[in-house]
Design a protein around this motif. Structure first.
Motif, short mmCIF file in Angstrom:
data_model
loop_
_atom_site.label_atom_id
_atom_site.label_comp_id
_atom_site.label_asym_id
_atom_site.label_seq_id
_atom_site.Cartn_x
_atom_site.Cartn_y
_atom_site.Cartn_z
N VAL A 122 -25.42 27.33 11.67
CA VAL A 122 -26.67 26.85 12.27
C VAL A 122 -26.47 25.45 12.84
O VAL A 122 -26.96 25.12 13.94
N SER A 123 -25.74 24.60 12.12
CA SER A 123 -25.46 23.26 12.64
C SER A 123 -24.62 23.31 13.91
O SER A 123 -24.80 22.49 14.82
N ILE A 161 -24.79 25.75 16.10
CA ILE A 161 -25.73 26.17 17.14
C ILE A 161 -26.51 24.96 17.66
O ILE A 161 -26.71 24.80 18.87
N CYS A 162 -26.93 24.09 16.74
CA CYS A 162 -27.63 22.87 17.15
C CYS A 162 -26.71 21.97 17.96
O CYS A 162 -27.16 21.30 18.92
N PHE A 186 -20.16 34.09 16.18
CA PHE A 186 -20.87 32.93 16.72
C PHE A 186 -20.20 32.45 18.00
O PHE A 186 -20.87 32.15 18.99
N ILE A 203 -23.64 29.78 6.35
CA ILE A 203 -24.75 30.04 7.29
C ILE A 203 -25.30 28.73 7.83
O ILE A 203 -25.54 28.59 9.04
N LEU A 204 -25.50 27.74 6.97
CA LEU A 204 -26.00 26.44 7.42
C LEU A 204 -25.01 25.75 8.34
O LEU A 204 -25.39 25.07 9.30
#
Length: 260
Positions: free
Chosen positions: A87-88, A90-91, A243, A83-84
Motif C-alpha cells: 500500500v505504501s 502504491i502511495c 503489484f 500488505i501495508l
C-alpha cells in the motif's frame, strides 16, 4: 511468563544496524558519483548492502523453515506488514502520478501550452512499450501458474513456470534499457522528461527488486523449502510481482499512450 504470548523475541542481530550504515553510505556514494563521476564507492556500498541483505534473509529463512519460529499469529502479522508495504508503494507511485497529471492537465507557457511540450518527440506506444506490456502480462501468468502448481504439489511445473517468469522480467529490463539508450529526450528536458524517467525508472527499479525476490524463491523452491501449506515467502513475491504488473498498465496508458 516471558514466553506466555503468541510472539517471539528475536535474538540480537547485527544486520539491521550494519545495513543502516551501509545504506547511508550508499546514499553518500550516489552524491559523490554525481559530483565527481567516480562510481567506485557507490558500487562498493551497493555490493556490501546486497551481501548484508543476503545474510539477513538467510537468518529469517532459517528461523521460519528449520527452527519453526513462525506461529500462525506471527504469520498473520507478517501478512499485514507485507500488505501495508505494498500500500505504501502504491502511495509512492501515486505521488508521482499526481505531479504528472498536475503539469499535463494544465500546461503553462513554459511548456508551450501543450503536452508533451514542444520539441519533445515521444515514444511510439505501439513499439517497445507495447512489447514490454506483453512481457509483463506474460510474466504475471507464469508466476500465477507457479503458485497454482505448488498448491497442487506439481513442483517441477512450479520451478519451470517461475523460471520463465524470472526470464521475462529480466527481458523486460533489457528492453527498457534499450529504450533508454535510444531515447530522443533526457531527464532534464522539461517536466515531461523528468516525469517520464522518474516514473518508468522507479518502476524498472521495482521490477529489479521483484526479480531478486523471485530468484531467491526459485532457489528455495529448488531446495524443497516450500509445501502446499507453507509457501508464504513465495506468496509474498507473487503479491509484489502482481503489484509491479498492475502499475505498468497505468504507466502505459498515461505516459506512453495518453501522453503521445
Amino acid at each position: 511468563m516471558m514466553e506466555n504470548h503468541f510472539f517471539r523475541l528475536v535474538w540480537p542481530s547485527p544486520w539491521p544496524i550494519t545495513l543502516s550504515f551501509s545504506l547511508l553510505n550508499l546514499g553518500a556514494g550516489v552524491i559523490y558519483w554525481i559530483k565527481s563521476y567516480d562510481i567506485l564507492p557507490l558500487f562498493f556500498f551497493f555490493i556490501l548492502s546486497f551481501l548484508i541483505v543476503g545474510q539477513w534473509w538467510r537468518d529469517v529463512i532459517r528461523e521460519a523453515v528449520f527452527e519453526g519460529k513462525r506461529s500462525t499469529k506471527i504469520n498473520l502479522m507478517i501478512n499485514s506488514g507485507v500488505i501495508l508495504f505494498i500500500v505504501s508503494e502504491i502511495c509512492f507511485f501515486g505521488s508521482f502520478f499526481w505531479a504528472y497529471f498536475y503539469f499535463s492537465l494544465s500546461p503553462d507557457y513554459s511548456l508551450g501550452v501543450s503536452w508533451p511540450p514542444k520539441g519533445i518527440v515521444v515514444v511510439d506506444y505501439l513499439g517497445i512499450p507495447f512489447l514490454n506490456t506483453l512481457i509483463l502480462l506474460a510474466s504475471g501468468v507464469f508466476i500465477t501458474w507457479a503458485h497454482y502448481s505448488v498448491i497442487n504439489n506439481s513442483f517441477y511445473m512450479a520451478k519451470t513456470s517461475l523460471f520463465f517468469c524470472a526470464m521475462l522480467g529480466l527481458y523486460f529490463l533489457m528492453v527498457q534499457g534499450y529504450e533508454y539508450v535510444n531515447m530522443s529526450f533526457s531527464f532534464t528536458e522539461s517536466v515531461f522528461g523528468s516525469s517520464f524517467f522518474t516514473l518508468t525508472g522507479f518502476h524498472g527499479f521495482h521490477v529489479l527488486v521483484g526479480l531478486i525476490f523471485i530468484f531467491i524463491n526459485l532457489i528455495r523452491l529448488m531446495r524443497n523449502y516450500f509445501s502446499p501449506t507453507g509457501l508464504l515467502g513465495l506468496e509474498y513475491s507473487i503479491w509484489y510481482w502482481h503489484f509491479v504488473d498492475l502499475v505498468w498498465p497505468f504507466l502505459y496508458c498515461f505516459i506512453y499512450w495518453w501522453g503521445c
